[in-house]
Motif scaffolding. Structure first.
Motif, PDB file in Angstrom:
ATOM      1  N   ILE A 265       0.727  -1.319   0.003  1.00 36.05           N
ATOM      2  CA  ILE A 265      -0.070  -0.143  -0.057  1.00 36.05           C
ATOM      3  C   ILE A 265       0.982   1.111  -0.121  1.00 36.05           C
ATOM      4  O   ILE A 265       1.788   1.341   0.788  1.00 36.05           O
ATOM      5  N   SER A 266       0.425   2.246  -0.745  1.00 33.38           N
ATOM      6  CA  SER A 266       1.231   3.435  -0.732  1.00 33.38           C
ATOM      7  C   SER A 266       1.325   4.248   0.482  1.00 33.38           C
ATOM      8  O   SER A 266       0.355   4.158   1.229  1.00 33.38           O
ATOM      9  N   GLU A 267       2.287   4.768   0.993  1.00 34.95           N
ATOM     10  CA  GLU A 267       2.339   5.430   2.067  1.00 34.95           C
ATOM     11  C   GLU A 267       1.503   6.765   2.257  1.00 34.95           C
ATOM     12  O   GLU A 267       1.087   7.041   3.159  1.00 34.95           O
ATOM     13  N   LYS A 268       1.047   7.029   1.149  1.00 36.11           N
ATOM     14  CA  LYS A 268       0.216   8.122   1.037  1.00 36.11           C
ATOM     15  C   LYS A 268      -1.142   7.670   1.697  1.00 36.11           C
ATOM     16  O   LYS A 268      -1.779   8.643   2.295  1.00 36.11           O
ATOM     17  N   TRP A 269      -1.444   6.391   1.609  1.00 33.78           N
ATOM     18  CA  TRP A 269      -2.778   6.089   2.171  1.00 33.78           C
ATOM     19  C   TRP A 269      -2.706   5.524   3.555  1.00 33.78           C
ATOM     20  O   TRP A 269      -3.530   5.918   4.519  1.00 33.78           O
ATOM     21  N   LEU A 270      -1.485   4.931   3.755  1.00 34.65           N
ATOM     22  CA  LEU A 270      -1.270   4.510   5.376  1.00 34.65           C
ATOM     23  C   LEU A 270      -1.248   5.530   6.306  1.00 34.65           C
ATOM     24  O   LEU A 270      -1.325   5.461   7.284  1.00 34.65           O
ATOM     25  N   LYS A 271      -0.809   6.943   5.803  1.00 34.41           N
ATOM     26  CA  LYS A 271      -0.897   8.014   6.531  1.00 34.41           C
ATOM     27  C   LYS A 271      -2.295   8.241   7.487  1.00 34.41           C
ATOM     28  O   LYS A 271      -2.349   8.821   8.728  1.00 34.41           O
ATOM     29  N   ALA A 272      -3.092   7.691   7.019  1.00 33.14           N
ATOM     30  CA  ALA A 272      -4.661   7.789   7.483  1.00 33.14           C
ATOM     31  C   ALA A 272      -4.578   6.952   8.804  1.00 33.14           C
ATOM     32  O   ALA A 272      -5.319   7.466   9.742  1.00 33.14           O
TER      33      ALA A 272
END
Length: 445
Positions: free
Chosen positions: A417-424
């Motif tokens: 999963i992209s880090e962009k989404w894991l920041k959630a």
């Protein structure tokens, strides 16, 4: 305005004026709406050949039960077990996890009743809690909690029983008794019982549930031996192990690394945030269920990355939409309803969710994908749990457009999963109401 004879006459004349209606009504009367509307060309668009595939075991069958989420999760886990034990195929006991799911759901329900003792009897939350306290369905994180606490066992360690394969009567008995227990707890509270007194009563209630489950599903093994042959024919035996040790040794997942991605493109659920559903769970002390809502492309990219790494992907979808069950095809153009009925569906994915026309109804496993020259998905290979008499010996082919329209959730290792989404996951989790459609898979019967 009511319906009068003038309007009915107008409708009849309008219908009779179109001669094709006479042919269509005869066809539908004979074979039904779906067969009369079938686009036969869809069969040509699904070759059941895929450029990338994962390992998988032999086909499983959930029979007359709603255990799809369990079957899908265990069918995903068994690929690692097959690798570690050098086996051609392997199957976990779905009865073992069913036992603990029913028991833990009963406890979760009774705790939820204790937490809502001051709610009005006719409140929406009480109605929701009483609706289906121990149905068969569940979410990925609910199953993760079961695996973390109870582990898993081979099918031979706790085989199927009549009621594990046919759960309706068992659910009926348990549901009726849990509603009775809820009545006792709520009436006791209004009569002056303290919370400590009500909590003490819960233990005897749970014993009744436990005793019914043992009678219907069998005793759960605390330790067991497991004998098997490798794909090279070598006989092996694992002695005196526990379910928790077996899962740790022969699956070896770090469950904290497995993340649910959701695609719910509705205005009330912005992308890039994590969500949970109130009063939805199995193991009370487990972490709450959690999804990250992302665009559909993010689901595809994570699923493709996992499959390329030989890791099957658990997913939840609205399986009944545009499904040709016997052929094993999920395609957005399976049926020409607009030709036979006059109109097809005009709702977007978001509108279907908002207006109750779609929700999560079934969980399966992606075990392959066919990519074009640019690396974009064309079709997806799906392992179902309805036996080998439907589909291509139990395997289904899903068009990429069907994925976009009717697939809602996947569970994958966070490394895909992209880090962009894991920041959630670093932000506060947003709570959804118990009746939100994103909790629907847990209500499958």
């Amino acid at each position: 305005m009511g319906i009068d004879n003038k309007l009915l006459t107008e409708f009849k004349n309008r219908f009779d004026a179109d001669s094709t209606n006479q042919v269509i009504k005869g066809a539908i009367a004979k074979v039904g709406i779906n067969d009369a509307s079938l686009d036969n060309n869809v069969l040509r668009r699904h070759s059941f050949e895929f450029s990338n595939e994962t390992k998988r075991g032999t086909m499983t069958n959930q029979k007359s039960s709603g255990r799809c989420w369990m079957f899908a999760a265990l069918n995903t886990a068994r690929v690692d077990t097959m690798e570690k034990l050098n086996m051609e195929s392997f199957e976990f006991s779905q009865n073992y996890t069913l036992f603990w799911d029913k028991f833990e759901k009963s406890n979760y329900f009774l705790d939820s009743i204790l937490e809502t003792l001051d709610e009005a009897q006719d409140s929406r939350i009480i109605s929701h809690l009483l609706m289906d306290p121990v149905q068969d369905g569940g979410q990925w994180d609910m199953f993760s909690g079961l695996l973390e606490k109870y582990g898993a066992v081979p099918k031979s360690a706790m085989p199927e029983t009549f009621h594990s394969s046919n759960t309706s009567k068992l659910n009926e008995v348990l549901t009726s008794k849990l509603r009775e227990f809820a009545c006792q707890l709520r009436e006791g509270h209004h009569a002056g019982s303290s919370l400590d007194e009500s909590t003490a009563k819960k233990e005897s209630m749970l014993y009744f549930i436990y005793s019914v489950l043992v009678k219907a599903l069998g005793e759960v093994p605390e330790t067991f031996d497991y004998s098997y042959r490798t794909k090279d024919g070598e006989y092996c035996r694992i002695k005196d192990t526990t379910p928790q040790a077996f899962f740790k040794e022969y699956v070896g997942w770090d469950l904290t690394n497995l993340v649910s991605l959701l695609n719910a493109p509705t205005e009330d659920k912005p992308f890039g945030r994590a969500y949970t559903v109130k009063y939805l769970g199995t193991v009370k002390e487990a972490k709450p269920i959690q999804y990250i809502n992302v665009p559909i492309q993010a689901l595809k990219e994570a699923a493709v990355a996992s499959i390329k790494d030989n890791q099957p992907v658990w997913f939840g979808c609205d399986v009944g939409k545009m499904l040709i069950k016997d052929a094993g095809i999920m395609d957005e153009h399976s049926y020409h309803y607009e030709l036979t009925l006059g109109e097809g569906s005009g709702l977007t994915k978001a509108q279907r969710l908002d207006y109750g026309d779609s929700l999560l109804t079934h969980a399966m496993v992606f075990v392959g994908v066919d990519l074009d020259e640019q690396g974009q998905p064309l079709t997806w290979k799906v392992e179902n749990s309805w036996g080998d008499k439907v589909g291509k010996k139990g395997i289904y082919s899903m068009s990429d457009k069907w994925f976009e329209e009717f697939n809602y959730q996947i569970a994958v290792d966070k490394k895909y999963i992209s880090e962009k989404w894991l920041k959630a996951l670093e932000e506060p989790t947003i709570e959804l109401e118990p009746w939100d459609p994103m909790g629907a898979l847990a209500l499958v019967k």
